[in-house]
Design a protein around this motif. Structure first.
Motif, PDB file in Angstrom:
ATOM      1  N   UNK A 255       0.845  -1.183   0.000  1.00 28.37           N
ATOM      2  CA  UNK A 255       0.000   0.000   0.000  1.00 28.37           C
ATOM      3  C   UNK A 255       0.886   1.240   0.000  1.00 28.37           C
ATOM      4  N   UNK A 256       0.573   2.195  -0.882  1.00 27.39           N
ATOM      5  CA  UNK A 256       1.211   3.506  -0.890  1.00 27.39           C
ATOM      6  C   UNK A 256       0.176   4.539  -0.469  1.00 27.39           C
ATOM      7  N   UNK A 257       0.538   5.375   0.510  1.00 24.62           N
ATOM      8  CA  UNK A 257      -0.397   6.330   1.101  1.00 24.62           C
ATOM      9  C   UNK A 257       0.153   7.742   0.918  1.00 24.62           C
ATOM     10  N   UNK A 258      -0.716   8.638   0.489  1.00 19.09           N
ATOM     11  CA  UNK A 258      -0.350  10.042   0.344  1.00 19.09           C
ATOM     12  C   UNK A 258      -1.271  10.896   1.215  1.00 19.09           C
ATOM     13  N   UNK A 259      -0.670  11.671   2.115  1.00 14.69           N
ATOM     14  CA  UNK A 259      -1.407  12.619   2.950  1.00 14.69           C
ATOM     15  C   UNK A 259      -0.949  14.006   2.555  1.00 14.69           C
ATOM     16  N   UNK A 260      -1.862  14.798   2.002  1.00 20.67           N
ATOM     17  CA  UNK A 260      -1.469  16.103   1.488  1.00 20.67           C
ATOM     18  C   UNK A 260      -1.089  17.064   2.619  1.00 20.67           C
ATOM     19  N   UNK A 261      -1.833  17.039   3.722  1.00 21.22           N
ATOM     20  CA  UNK A 261      -1.557  17.996   4.795  1.00 21.22           C
ATOM     21  C   UNK A 261      -2.259  17.548   6.069  1.00 21.22           C
ATOM     22  N   UNK A 262      -1.842  18.140   7.185  1.00 24.18           N
ATOM     23  CA  UNK A 262      -2.499  17.987   8.480  1.00 24.18           C
ATOM     24  C   UNK A 262      -3.090  19.330   8.878  1.00 24.18           C
ATOM     25  N   UNK A 263      -4.325  19.315   9.390  1.00 20.84           N
ATOM     26  CA  UNK A 263      -4.921  20.562   9.852  1.00 20.84           C
ATOM     27  C   UNK A 263      -4.550  20.798  11.317  1.00 20.84           C
ATOM     28  N   UNK A 264      -4.881  21.967  11.876  1.00 19.52           N
ATOM     29  CA  UNK A 264      -4.471  22.267  13.253  1.00 19.52           C
ATOM     30  C   UNK A 264      -4.998  21.300  14.299  1.00 19.52           C
ATOM     31  N   UNK A 265      -6.095  20.575  13.992  1.00 22.25           N
ATOM     32  CA  UNK A 265      -6.662  19.627  14.948  1.00 22.25           C
ATOM     33  C   UNK A 265      -6.083  18.227  14.821  1.00 22.25           C
TER      34      UNK A 265
END
Length: 382
Positions: A161-171
């Motif tokens: 599995x390849x996972x891409x997370x574009x960003x994290x929000x402040x929460x």
């Protein structure tokens, strides 16, 4: 002798503190000028001047960690040269402060700086950097790394599995999550796109929202099924498209792993780097960059010992009035060259696939030989 040691320790600590404060003030000014471009251009929360000041102030411990070996060198060179210029060191020598005793005294002082550097780099700097990122994220909207965000890899049975997370929000929620699953033959088995995701409290998966799933059925014939030239008996390849408001995706990728991939390696603590390297190796990913940074974290504080040894020969030189400035300038150049050499070896080791521990230790070893050579030539032979 105890009085002499206290005098050297007090003067050296004062000199290093003064130089460190001067460099931090300079970095604070440069960072603040660079940060002004984001003031007033953020989200509706408002990234004002006060938050920019707070962000830059929280970034100072990271600069402190990078600067400490350099400021230790400059500060101790200044102190040793000043003691030699005022003939105080000559009086110390006549009182029984021989070369080896002076070296031992400075090594004890260097060990104290090693402890301070390690504590700043492994505890204070990572915590303050995360706080700085959180302050900026709450005002600008998200934490991201590069144009495409963070990429991670995981094995699940015979699938990868390849996972891409574009960003994290402040929460702490993930935005624009993409998951690509590959079967044992390397073909795409399924894709998942989610607008938002969060880590399950149990730690065994992610809860995704606004999900679009594509499941690929490759149409392999079942064992023993009759086949013909026209493909009779084999299931036709097809794509199953699903839309779900919520979807539970099972994974062992934790919050720390995502945060580690979004942070620069030099902003991470040593134990976090070690755990992240093990995760990369377990999933067949290259960990060269992180291994080099791990060993740099191990060896970098020890460079303070090298710097205090390099400063000792300056106490045995003879100075005329006003000549101390040239030697302090030489110390500045030596400190900058060490910083540049450390970075050059890091990049070269990553490109040339050198041994991580040797790449990280090479600048310190080079300067150790230089400092011991200077000590032997200028101190022992005179």
């Amino acid at each position: 002798m105890k009085t002499i040691r206290r005098l050297i320790y007090r003067e050296a600590a004062t000199g290093v503190a003064f130089v460190t404060l001067a460099f931090l003030a300079l970095f604070f000014f440069f960072d603040m000028v660079d940060e002004l471009r984001w003031v007033g251009r953020a989200s509706e929360a408002g990234y004002t001047l006060s938050y920019a000041l707070l962000y830059v102030a929280l970034s100072l411990p990271a600069h402190l960690y990078e600067l400490l070996p350099i400021t230790v060198l400059i500060g101790t060179i200044f102190v040793m040269a000043r003691l030699a210029q005022s003939s105080e060191f000559t009086i110390m020598r006549t009182s029984g402060l021989g070369p080896w005793r002076a070296l031992r005294t400075l090594l004890v002082l260097g060990c104290a700086f090693v402890i301070v550097t390690f504590a700043v780099g492994d505890y204070l700097a990572p915590l303050s950097d995360r706080a700085a990122q959180l302050v900026k994220a709450r005002r600008t909207g998200q934490i991201s790394a590069g144009a495409t965000g963070a990429w991670l890899k995981e094995r699940q049975g015979d699938h990868s599995v390849a996972v891409n997370v574009r960003a994290l929000d402040p929460n702490g929620h993930m935005r624009n999550v993409r998951v690509f699953e590959f079967d044992a033959q390397g073909r795409v088995a399924s894709t998942v796109q989610a607008e938002r995701g969060e880590f399950a409290p149990e730690g065994d998966g992610w809860n995704l929202e606004g999900v679009r799933r594509n499941v690929f059925h490759h149409g392999n014939a079942s064992p023993g099924a009759p086949t013909s030239a026209s493909g009779a008996g084999a299931a036709a390849p097809r794509v199953e498209r699903l839309q779900e408001p919520n979807y539970r995706w099972p994974t062992r990728i934790s919050t720390d792993m995502v945060a580690a991939s979004l942070l620069k390696p030099d902003k991470m603590a040593t134990i976090d780097l070690f755990q992240y390297i093990r995760h990369l190796e377990a999933n067949g990913q290259s960990a060269q960059k992180y291994e080099i940074e791990f060993w740099r974290k191990v060896f970098y504080p020890l460079s303070c010992l090298v710097m205090v040894v390099l400063s000792l020969p300056f106490a045995y030189l003879h100075f005329r009035s006003g000549g101390i400035a040239a030697y302090v300038f030489g110390g500045v150049m030596a400190g900058i060259s060490f910083f540049l050499l450390n970075n050059v070896f890091g990049y070269a080791g990553n490109l040339q696939n050198w041994s991580p521990w040797l790449t990280a230790a090479a600048p310190g070893l080079i300067y150790s030989l230089l400092s011991l050579g200077a000590f032997g030539w200028l101190v022992l032979r005179r």
